[in-house]
Design an enzyme around this catalytic site. Structure first.
Site, PDB file in Angstrom:
ATOM      1  N   ALA A  29     -66.649  94.335   1.542  1.00 11.96           N
ATOM      2  CA  ALA A  29     -67.108  92.996   1.905  1.00 11.96           C
ATOM      3  C   ALA A  29     -68.626  93.054   2.020  1.00 11.96           C
ATOM      4  O   ALA A  29     -69.232  94.128   2.010  1.00 11.96           O
ATOM      5  CB  ALA A  29     -66.474  92.538   3.214  1.00 11.96           C
ATOM      6  N   TYR A  30     -69.224  91.890   2.150  1.00 12.70           N
ATOM      7  CA  TYR A  30     -70.680  91.784   2.167  1.00 12.70           C
ATOM      8  C   TYR A  30     -71.178  91.337   3.532  1.00 12.70           C
ATOM      9  O   TYR A  30     -70.670  90.378   4.104  1.00 12.70           O
ATOM     10  CB  TYR A  30     -71.149  90.835   1.052  1.00 12.70           C
ATOM     11  CG  TYR A  30     -70.892  91.473  -0.291  1.00 12.70           C
ATOM     12  CD1 TYR A  30     -71.871  92.239  -0.904  1.00 12.70           C
ATOM     13  CD2 TYR A  30     -69.647  91.375  -0.898  1.00 12.70           C
ATOM     14  CE1 TYR A  30     -71.621  92.887  -2.095  1.00 12.70           C
ATOM     15  CE2 TYR A  30     -69.391  92.017  -2.095  1.00 12.70           C
ATOM     16  CZ  TYR A  30     -70.376  92.767  -2.688  1.00 12.70           C
ATOM     17  OH  TYR A  30     -70.120  93.420  -3.861  1.00 12.70           O
TER      18      TYR A  30
END
Length: 153
Positions: A29-30
């Site tokens: 994920a970011y």
């Protein structure tokens, strides 16, 4: 790893599975995602990483990349505070010629998407293409993991 990442991306059109020598599950994920930079947290197999990437150059082949190993427990905590859009995929490693193709098979919303990546030493490096390799999508934003993650939410 740190420095410049030189990468080419392709869709996969044929059966690559007989050539796989290794597989790993990836969850990522970011923390930050914009056109100019991304900060990604990733758990890959039994390891975890924090990766910072800059914007790609004009042809989409190269960009700054800095990757650091972190404890898996830290990665799990960071995943909880990341932007919406968790990416789950299986990475398949396929040696071919002098290189190793990394073939990502996506799950969830992107089930059916299969993208092959190849890291090179220079933008002009010559490489062999296996029969199962399809259309080149290098530099097409819609195939960047950060784009895919942002459009999951």
């Amino acid at each position: 790893m740190s420095g410049i990442e030189i990468e080419r991306k392709f869709l996969v059109k044929g059966d690559f599975k007989p050539f796989v020598t290794k597989k790993e599950r990836i969850v990522q994920a970011y923390i930050c995602s914009s056109k100019d930079r991304t900060v990604r947290v990733r758990i890959k197999g039994e390891s975890a990483y924090l990766t910072i990437k800059g914007d790609t150059n004009g042809n989409g082949f190269s960009r700054l990349e800095f990757e650091y190993s972190i404890p898996i427990s830290d990665a799990e905590s960071l995943l909880k505070i990341a932007l919406p859009g968790l990416i789950e995929k299986e990475r398949n490693y396929i040696p071919f010629g002098k290189h190793v193709y990394e073939v990502d098979v996506f799950y969830g919303k992107y089930e059916g998407l299969i993208v092959a990546e190849l890291e090179l030493e220079s933008e002009s490096e010559v490489f062999e293409k296996p029969d199962w390799l399809g259309e080149e999508v290098t530099g097409q934003e819609k195939y960047y993991n950060a784009y895919l993650a942002a459009h999951l939410a």
